[in-house]
Design a protein around this motif. Sequence first.
Motif, PDB file in Angstrom:
ATOM      1  N   LEU A 264       1.528   0.514  -2.488  1.00 44.01           N
ATOM      2  CA  LEU A 264       0.999   1.582  -3.335  1.00 44.01           C
ATOM      3  C   LEU A 264      -0.299   2.102  -2.731  1.00 44.01           C
ATOM      4  CD1 LEU A 264       1.689   2.814  -6.248  1.00 44.01           C
ATOM      5  CD2 LEU A 264      -0.231   1.464  -7.034  1.00 44.01           C
ATOM      6  N   GLN A 265      -0.374   3.420  -2.530  1.00 47.00           N
ATOM      7  CA  GLN A 265      -1.577   4.040  -1.950  1.00 47.00           C
ATOM      8  C   GLN A 265      -2.259   4.901  -3.006  1.00 47.00           C
ATOM      9  OE1 GLN A 265      -1.411   5.726   2.183  1.00 47.00           O
ATOM     10  NE2 GLN A 265      -1.946   7.612   1.138  1.00 47.00           N
ATOM     11  N   GLU A 266      -3.577   5.041  -2.860  1.00 44.90           N
ATOM     12  CA  GLU A 266      -4.314   5.907  -3.784  1.00 44.90           C
ATOM     13  C   GLU A 266      -3.730   7.320  -3.769  1.00 44.90           C
ATOM     14  OE1 GLU A 266      -8.972   5.178  -4.028  1.00 44.90           O
ATOM     15  OE2 GLU A 266      -8.247   5.094  -1.986  1.00 44.90           O
ATOM     16  N   ASN A 267      -3.770   7.989  -4.920  1.00 42.07           N
ATOM     17  CA  ASN A 267      -3.359   9.398  -4.954  1.00 42.07           C
ATOM     18  C   ASN A 267      -4.268  10.208  -4.038  1.00 42.07           C
ATOM     19  OD1 ASN A 267      -1.220   9.224  -6.810  1.00 42.07           O
ATOM     20  ND2 ASN A 267      -2.658   9.128  -8.507  1.00 42.07           N
ATOM     21  N   PRO A 268      -3.715  11.169  -3.280  1.00 46.02           N
ATOM     22  CA  PRO A 268      -4.546  11.916  -2.323  1.00 46.02           C
ATOM     23  C   PRO A 268      -5.779  12.549  -2.964  1.00 46.02           C
ATOM     24  CG  PRO A 268      -2.231  12.431  -1.991  1.00 46.02           C
ATOM     25  CD  PRO A 268      -2.304  11.560  -3.205  1.00 46.02           C
ATOM     26  N   GLU A 269      -5.653  13.009  -4.228  1.00 42.33           N
ATOM     27  CA  GLU A 269      -6.794  13.681  -4.871  1.00 42.33           C
ATOM     28  C   GLU A 269      -7.897  12.702  -5.280  1.00 42.33           C
ATOM     29  OE1 GLU A 269      -3.443  13.339  -7.975  1.00 42.33           O
ATOM     30  OE2 GLU A 269      -3.631  13.852  -5.862  1.00 42.33           O
ATOM     31  N   ASP A 270      -7.600  11.382  -5.304  1.00 37.76           N
ATOM     32  CA  ASP A 270      -8.605  10.393  -5.707  1.00 37.76           C
ATOM     33  C   ASP A 270      -9.392   9.830  -4.532  1.00 37.76           C
ATOM     34  OD1 ASP A 270      -7.646  10.729  -8.239  1.00 37.76           O
ATOM     35  OD2 ASP A 270      -6.323   8.979  -8.184  1.00 37.76           O
ATOM     36  N   VAL A 271      -8.993  10.179  -3.299  1.00 38.64           N
ATOM     37  CA  VAL A 271      -9.664   9.605  -2.117  1.00 38.64           C
ATOM     38  C   VAL A 271     -10.954  10.377  -1.847  1.00 38.64           C
ATOM     39  CG1 VAL A 271      -9.411   9.046   0.331  1.00 38.64           C
ATOM     40  CG2 VAL A 271      -7.418   8.996  -1.162  1.00 38.64           C
ATOM     41  N   PRO A 272     -12.110   9.694  -1.799  1.00 31.84           N
ATOM     42  CA  PRO A 272     -13.363  10.402  -1.491  1.00 31.84           C
ATOM     43  C   PRO A 272     -13.315  10.983  -0.086  1.00 31.84           C
ATOM     44  CG  PRO A 272     -13.791   8.175  -2.312  1.00 31.84           C
ATOM     45  CD  PRO A 272     -12.333   8.265  -2.044  1.00 31.84           C
TER      46      PRO A 272
ATOM     47  N   LEU B 271     -10.864   6.461   4.212  1.00 30.22           N
ATOM     48  CA  LEU B 271      -9.433   6.218   4.398  1.00 30.22           C
ATOM     49  C   LEU B 271      -8.821   5.871   3.047  1.00 30.22           C
ATOM     50  CD1 LEU B 271      -9.321   3.999   7.597  1.00 30.22           C
ATOM     51  CD2 LEU B 271      -8.337   6.251   7.339  1.00 30.22           C
ATOM     52  N   PRO B 272      -7.595   6.342   2.747  1.00 31.95           N
ATOM     53  CA  PRO B 272      -6.985   5.960   1.466  1.00 31.95           C
ATOM     54  C   PRO B 272      -6.685   4.461   1.445  1.00 31.95           C
ATOM     55  CG  PRO B 272      -5.470   7.277   2.792  1.00 31.95           C
ATOM     56  CD  PRO B 272      -6.767   7.254   3.526  1.00 31.95           C
ATOM     57  N   ARG B 273      -6.988   3.811   0.330  1.00 34.56           N
ATOM     58  CA  ARG B 273      -6.723   2.377   0.177  1.00 34.56           C
ATOM     59  C   ARG B 273      -5.277   2.179  -0.256  1.00 34.56           C
ATOM     60  NH1 ARG B 273     -11.923  -0.033  -0.968  1.00 34.56           N
ATOM     61  NH2 ARG B 273     -13.246   0.954   0.604  1.00 34.56           N
ATOM     62  N   ASN B 274      -4.708   1.022   0.118  1.00 32.80           N
ATOM     63  CA  ASN B 274      -3.390   0.687  -0.427  1.00 32.80           C
ATOM     64  C   ASN B 274      -3.351  -0.791  -0.783  1.00 32.80           C
ATOM     65  OD1 ASN B 274      -2.642  -0.720   2.024  1.00 32.80           O
ATOM     66  ND2 ASN B 274      -2.350   1.303   2.938  1.00 32.80           N
ATOM     67  N   ILE B 275      -2.410  -1.138  -1.647  1.00 34.18           N
ATOM     68  CA  ILE B 275      -2.294  -2.522  -2.114  1.00 34.18           C
ATOM     69  C   ILE B 275      -0.820  -2.883  -2.177  1.00 34.18           C
ATOM     70  CG2 ILE B 275      -2.244  -1.996  -4.605  1.00 34.18           C
ATOM     71  CD1 ILE B 275      -4.175  -4.464  -4.890  1.00 34.18           C
TER      72      ILE B 275
ATOM     73  N   VAL C 241      -9.598 -17.959   2.465  1.00 33.72           N
ATOM     74  CA  VAL C 241      -9.428 -16.496   2.483  1.00 33.72           C
ATOM     75  C   VAL C 241      -7.996 -16.158   2.078  1.00 33.72           C
ATOM     76  CG1 VAL C 241      -9.536 -14.419   3.884  1.00 33.72           C
ATOM     77  CG2 VAL C 241     -11.168 -16.259   4.264  1.00 33.72           C
ATOM     78  N   ARG C 242      -7.861 -15.289   1.076  1.00 42.10           N
ATOM     79  CA  ARG C 242      -6.537 -14.933   0.575  1.00 42.10           C
ATOM     80  C   ARG C 242      -6.350 -13.416   0.522  1.00 42.10           C
ATOM     81  NH1 ARG C 242      -6.275 -19.125   1.767  1.00 42.10           N
ATOM     82  NH2 ARG C 242      -5.606 -21.035   0.746  1.00 42.10           N
ATOM     83  N   GLN C 243      -5.094 -12.993   0.602  1.00 42.76           N
ATOM     84  CA  GLN C 243      -4.762 -11.565   0.493  1.00 42.76           C
ATOM     85  C   GLN C 243      -4.453 -11.237  -0.973  1.00 42.76           C
ATOM     86  OE1 GLN C 243      -4.643  -9.325   2.964  1.00 42.76           O
ATOM     87  NE2 GLN C 243      -5.137 -10.787   4.562  1.00 42.76           N
ATOM     88  N   PRO C 244      -4.987 -10.129  -1.508  1.00 45.57           N
ATOM     89  CA  PRO C 244      -4.636  -9.767  -2.887  1.00 45.57           C
ATOM     90  C   PRO C 244      -3.320  -8.980  -2.953  1.00 45.57           C
ATOM     91  CG  PRO C 244      -6.288  -8.266  -2.059  1.00 45.57           C
ATOM     92  CD  PRO C 244      -5.986  -9.226  -0.942  1.00 45.57           C
ATOM     93  N   TYR C 245      -2.643  -9.104  -4.058  1.00 46.90           N
ATOM     94  CA  TYR C 245      -1.467  -8.269  -4.341  1.00 46.90           C
ATOM     95  C   TYR C 245      -1.340  -8.179  -5.857  1.00 46.90           C
ATOM     96  CZ  TYR C 245       1.468 -12.255  -5.783  1.00 46.90           C
ATOM     97  OH  TYR C 245       1.993 -13.327  -6.456  1.00 46.90           O
ATOM     98  N   ILE C 246      -0.485  -7.302  -6.338  1.00 47.72           N
ATOM     99  CA  ILE C 246      -0.300  -7.160  -7.785  1.00 47.72           C
ATOM    100  C   ILE C 246       1.146  -7.471  -8.136  1.00 47.72           C
ATOM    101  CG2 ILE C 246      -0.224  -5.498  -9.698  1.00 47.72           C
ATOM    102  CD1 ILE C 246      -2.716  -4.216  -8.576  1.00 47.72           C
TER     103      ILE C 246
END
Length: 731
Positions: A230-238, A242-246, A288-293
């Motif tokens: 899942l990537q940030e909506n294009p309109e929410d990226v400052p 770079l757009p964040r994804n999770i 150290v761990r990787q996050p996910y939802i």
Amino acid sequence: MSGWDEGAVYYSDQAQVLGDGTADNSEAAATRHSVLRKFKEFIRGFETSKNTFPYRESLVHNPKFLAVDMEDLDAFDADLPSLLRSSPADYLPLFETAAAEVLVSLKSKVPGETGEMEEPETGDVQILLTSKEDPVSMRSVGAQYISKLVKIAGITIAASRTKAKATYVTLVCKNCRNVKIVPCRPGLGGAIVPRSCDHIPQLGEERCPIDPWLVVPDRSKYVDQQTLKLQENPEDVPTGELPRNILLSVDRYLVQTIVPGTRLSIMGIYSIFQSPNSSASHRGAVAVRQPYIRVVGMEETNQANSRGPAAFTSEEVEEFKKIAAQPDAYKHICSKIAPSIFGHDDVKKAVACLLFGGSRKVLPDGVKLRGDINVLLLGDPSTAKSQFLKFVEKTAPIAVYTSGKGSSAAGLTASVIRDGSSREFYLEGGAMVLADGGVVCIDEFDKMRPEDRVAIHEAMEQQTISIAKAGITTVLNSRTSVLAAANPPSGRYDDLKTAQDNIDLQTTILSRFDLIFIVKDVRMYSQDKIIASHIIKVHASANAASADSRASKEENWLKRYIQYCRAECHPRLSESASALLQNSYVTIRQDMRQQANDTGEAAAIPITVRQLEAIVRLSEALARMKLSHVATEENVQEAIRLFTVSTMDAARSGINQQVNLTPEMANEIKQAETQIKRRIGIGNHISERKLIDELTRMGMNESIVRRALIIMHQRDEVEYKRERRLILRKA
């Protein structure tokens, strides 16, 4: 013990207790029992109106999953949502157990099914949570949210293939054949296998060794699982970020319901796992761990798939209908398009048509006809082309902005990427997939590499993207409009060149644009003065406008109105309008054929059936602006006028069409221009008569010299003073 490490099978010296270890604590057990009872009461007893029990009925009709609204849960008992939010991993399985037990009791009461009914196993009902709360920004989700319930929104850019995930692993001791069932953690969690067998050896029996367990896959229990990105909506990226994804993990009935490019709002448990190929694990940094939802609820938020007026208040709908009923609705909407740009009225009308779009049609044989309108703005620099693109990006409900030079074919369509941990290939959608149901704005369209431009041919006409790479053969949707801006090859539009030379794009791509505008920077004293005054006003009132929220409110209003029209209105041509359009198309084709015969060469922009479909789409868009379900003759006439002032004028543009020149005459005019420039220094004056006499004495044709002067004047290289004295402004 490293039991909390997830992502694989781990070992532990401690004997494992089934469940979560709270069984010993009688107080906690009592709490869990009371919570389980409350959940059961909620499913059985929650009613929206008199004798309407939505969750009970939903469970009987669809026993596989139950969608629960957090607001309903809150209205029933305020403690339950707070327990779910703070410890979802503990209480969500309880909720599912409660649902399964209620289902058993409900099914046993259904007449005629008592004898045949097989009792479902506990935990077979999947609970899907939904909420009306605002989603949290993906950037703000951090360590404080671990093991908590979060709601985030974004756009899916990739989906893996389905895997089988064990919920219970059956183990057999290789020494004593003792069988043990070990639960697996949900999500990307693994099972914790004890190091020793708990079998007590009898007299003469050999003790079981350390790590005696063998996994028996056939006797283990599995569910379907899939991972999404899942990537940030294009309109929410400052800007500049770079757009964040999770990573998302979905299981059971949520698997294979989402394709890349879908906009989602998800509820899930913010969890952590150790990536198998993590370099940190090799260096000994085990913390150290990787996050996910882990997704526990999912809603699509695509405007293209929205259910229409449900998202709009009755006041808004009333206001929209009132505006659509006004006689000057078309003019009013076009005045809201890029108000900071002076002039370009026809371009603004075309952009309005692009934002509203025509009707998408599916023919009886399954062929789909696009309703989206593609527009190309081609012309001189500093004519506000990019400003139009930026305005559309802000105003369209879904929009992606990209620049031609910085975009590759894979970035525009889709790329095939190999997952680092599983080594499998998966698809990641590009700009045209992410903008499905919206607009793609491509700036510097002429600077794209030809092979990248060819990649969007299919996306522009068929509105799909076909991929056949690395063993993946699939088709993705790209139901988008394209708004492109380009410069001619020489940087400026040159009136001395033919239309083909000025529009240096292949006819294959030009025919896919419904409207092609030639935007020229015409130098006229009166117009320049008005434009300068307008720009200075815009700059002077910029701070006041930013403080005033009216401009943003109007922009938001336009966005909502476009959304409403696209969801509610699907116009079709009336019979009289169809007849008018048919006759007009035949006439246009005859004119173009006649013109080709006169000039001896084909038009730069071919007029084909695609252009006929373009006028149909424009007529439907004009009807949609007024919320009309029928496109009338008036709409068709305006659509033909827009088509004439854009594509037709572009096809007729250039020196050959303007003054009916042959290539030999164009060459003579260029020679005359060179001689004129030799005789006048920049800023010097000379009499026009004297100059013409001098050049005719050299053997040049007087009419050729006069035409050269006219063209130089049009390009603003020559200026006439009083008594027809010439001054050269630039060479």
